[in-house]
Design a protein around this motif. Structure first.
Motif, short mmCIF file in Angstrom:
data_model
loop_
_atom_site.label_atom_id
_atom_site.label_comp_id
_atom_site.label_asym_id
_atom_site.label_seq_id
_atom_site.Cartn_x
_atom_site.Cartn_y
_atom_site.Cartn_z
N THR A 288 0.96 -1.09 0.14
CA THR A 288 -0.19 -0.03 -0.07
C THR A 288 0.84 1.27 0.11
N VAL A 319 -10.08 8.65 3.58
CA VAL A 319 -9.84 7.34 3.95
C VAL A 319 -9.32 6.46 3.08
N LEU A 320 -8.19 5.66 3.08
CA LEU A 320 -7.80 4.55 2.00
C LEU A 320 -8.08 3.47 2.53
N LEU A 321 -9.08 2.76 1.99
CA LEU A 321 -9.35 1.25 2.14
C LEU A 321 -8.13 0.38 1.22
N PRO A 322 -7.25 -0.13 1.68
CA PRO A 322 -5.93 -0.30 0.90
C PRO A 322 -6.13 -2.03 0.14
N GLY A 359 -4.37 3.85 6.64
CA GLY A 359 -5.12 2.96 6.10
C GLY A 359 -4.67 1.25 6.05
N CYS A 362 -4.85 0.52 10.12
CA CYS A 362 -6.36 0.02 10.27
C CYS A 362 -6.82 -0.96 9.71
N PHE A 465 -12.33 4.91 9.55
CA PHE A 465 -11.91 3.93 8.47
C PHE A 465 -13.07 2.89 8.66
N ARG A 469 -15.48 1.65 5.43
CA ARG A 469 -15.38 0.04 5.20
C ARG A 469 -16.91 -0.36 5.04
#
Length: 479
Positions: A288, A319-322, A359, A362, A465, A469
């Motif tokens: 990531t 927010v990055l959902l990786p 991200g 988390c 996060f 999600r």
């Protein structure tokens, strides 16, 4: 008590440390790469012996009384009835076993059946899956296979002069897919399911038992897999978790009992002390960060970390959902990453850099929560991998994980764990150590990071996060 050695045969090299048996102080060490180019999926195990011999050169093992062996996990050495290799060892985490893994899951009646049987659901790299692959692709070799050893089993057997008795330990056995950490017994029916016939399996001996003594009188301990050896070398115990930052991530913790998890998110391994070591893996950790650095045109992760430190916790709402490679925890194999919270004021490079770190952490906190949700206590988190040294990781991790974070100094913890096992077996054989209590070696030198006043901020970042999600992948952890 004298001096002992720990030998770690990793996928690319052999590392040997020679330690004081009482304190664990490293007295000398040796290293040699394996004489193999790259990381092939098939390796002649003689390469491991050649590397071992080179690493031990120059009288490194002079005066050593006992040796412990740690080795790469998931490597299978198929032997014929005479003890010769049928084909090169099947090693590594290559993807050629994916179809075989799906076959095996179906053949036993689904994921839950496997979780109940051996505490884990077959994955492509696992020995049980490699056996099914062998049957489908090299049926003659499969037919000739009479004995199944893993890398550390084979090395111990070679050091002892190839005796009739072949041994392994709970830690190594628990990763095969045909031994249950919950019952402490092999499931020979699963070997037959995978290989098409029975094969001889090594005897599983206790953590402090010796596998034997060499003709020269050198005691060889049980040996174990690299993961268990590293945990033992770090000295982790109840209340401790280890978060490993590789391209993908893993979270493991010491627990008194085996966990059965039908979702397949938890792999129920045994450790090298008689306890259990449940593991949860994520597919996206440092990859990531690397992807974000490339996107921002930065030369390395240090530059990404410096940039991220110019932002603030929460990354101005980014927010990055990786999930760049899909994801295993939660189970979203076909998804992609998501960047949410884009506003004019958040569209700055430093906020994206910070969002990448948050991200990643988390996602690993999600994995920690899978274990916490099953009653695993987590008071301290040991953070391993080169990325653990980055200031952006160290600034955010304690508050996001909600625990004290320990960043050990880089060291050969798998080799040190193997040496500690050797000292334990030696002490038990001499009557100076209890077979239930390993030697108390000095702990790893480390930085200690506390969540402190940042805890509330970190938990707010975590909640941000989780909200994204849940919105993007509703019930991902319950579906």
């Amino acid at each position: 008590m004298g001096i002992v050695a720990g030998l770690d045969s990793a996928p690319d090299f052999t590392r040997i440390v020679v330690c004081d048996a009482d304190t664990g102080a490293v007295l000398r060490q040796g290293y040699a790469p394996h004489p193999v180019e790259g990381r092939p999926s098939d390796v002649d195990p003689q390469a491991w012996l050649l590397s071992l011999g080179e690493a031990a050169g120059g009288g490194l093992l002079e005066g050593v009384q006992a040796i412990g062996v740690s080795a790469q996990q998931n490597a299978v050495v198929p032997l014929d009835a005479q003890g010769n290799t049928v084909r090169p060892a099947l090693v590594g985490g290559d993807k050629r076993g994916q179809v075989a893994a799906a076959d095996l899951i179906d053949a036993l009646g689904g994921r839950e059946a496997w979780a109940q049987a051996v505490g884990c659901v077959p994955q492509a790299p696992q020995p049980v899956t490699k056996l099914r692959w062998l049957v489908k692709n090299e049926p003659d070799a499969a037919l000739r296979t009479a004995v199944l050893l893993q890398a550390h089993d084979w090395l111990v057997w070679q050091l002892l002069g190839r005796p009739v008795r072949r041994t392994t330990d709970r830690g190594g056995a628990s990763g095969t897919g045909y031994w249950s950490a919950a019952t402490g017994a092999y499931r020979t029916d699963l070997v037959e399911l995978a290989l098409g016939h029975q094969a001889m399996l090594p005897e599983v001996i206790g953590p402090s038992e010796a596998a034997g003594t060499t003709p020269e009188g050198l005691l060889i301990s049980a040996g174990t897999g690299e993961t268990m050896a590293a945990a033992f070398g770090l000295g982790i115990g109840l209340g401790d978790a280890v978060v490993s930052l590789g391209a993908s991530g893993s979270v493991m913790a010491v627990h008194p009992e085996a966990l059965v998890d039908s979702s397949g998110m938890i792999t129920s391994l045994a450790d090298a002390t008689g306890m259990h070591l449940p593991v949860v893996t994520t597919l996206n950790a440092v990859r990531t960060l690397r992807g974000t650095a490339e996107l921002l045109g930065l030369p390395d992760l240090e530059a990404l970390s410096e940039l991220a430190m110019k932002s603030t916790p929460g990354s101005h709402g980014l927010v990055l959902l990786p999930y760049l490679e899909g994801e295993r925890t939660p189970s979203l194999p076909h998804t992609a990453g998501t960047l949410a919270g884009l506003r004019r004021e958040s569209m700055k490079a430093e906020h994206l850099a910070r969002a990448a770190f948050e991200g990643m952490l988390c996602g690993l906190a999600d994995a920690l929560d899978v274990l916490r949700g099953r009653g695993v206590e987590v008071r301290r988190v040991f953070l391993l991998g080169a990325a653990a040294e980055l200031s952006a990781v160290q600034a955010a991790a304690p508050a996001i994980f909600g625990a004290q974070v320990v960043v050990p100094q880089p060291a050969d913890y798998a080799a040190i764990g193997a040496a500690r096992q050797a000292a334990w077996a030696l002490g038990v054989s001499q009557g100076t150590l209890d077979p239930r209590t390993p030697p108390a070696w000095q702990g790893a030198a480390a930085q200690i990071l506390e969540p402190g006043e940042e805890l509330a901020v970190g938990q707010a970042v975590r909640q941000q996060f989780v909200s994204v999600r849940e919105q993007t992948h509703p019930n991902a952890f319950r579906g």
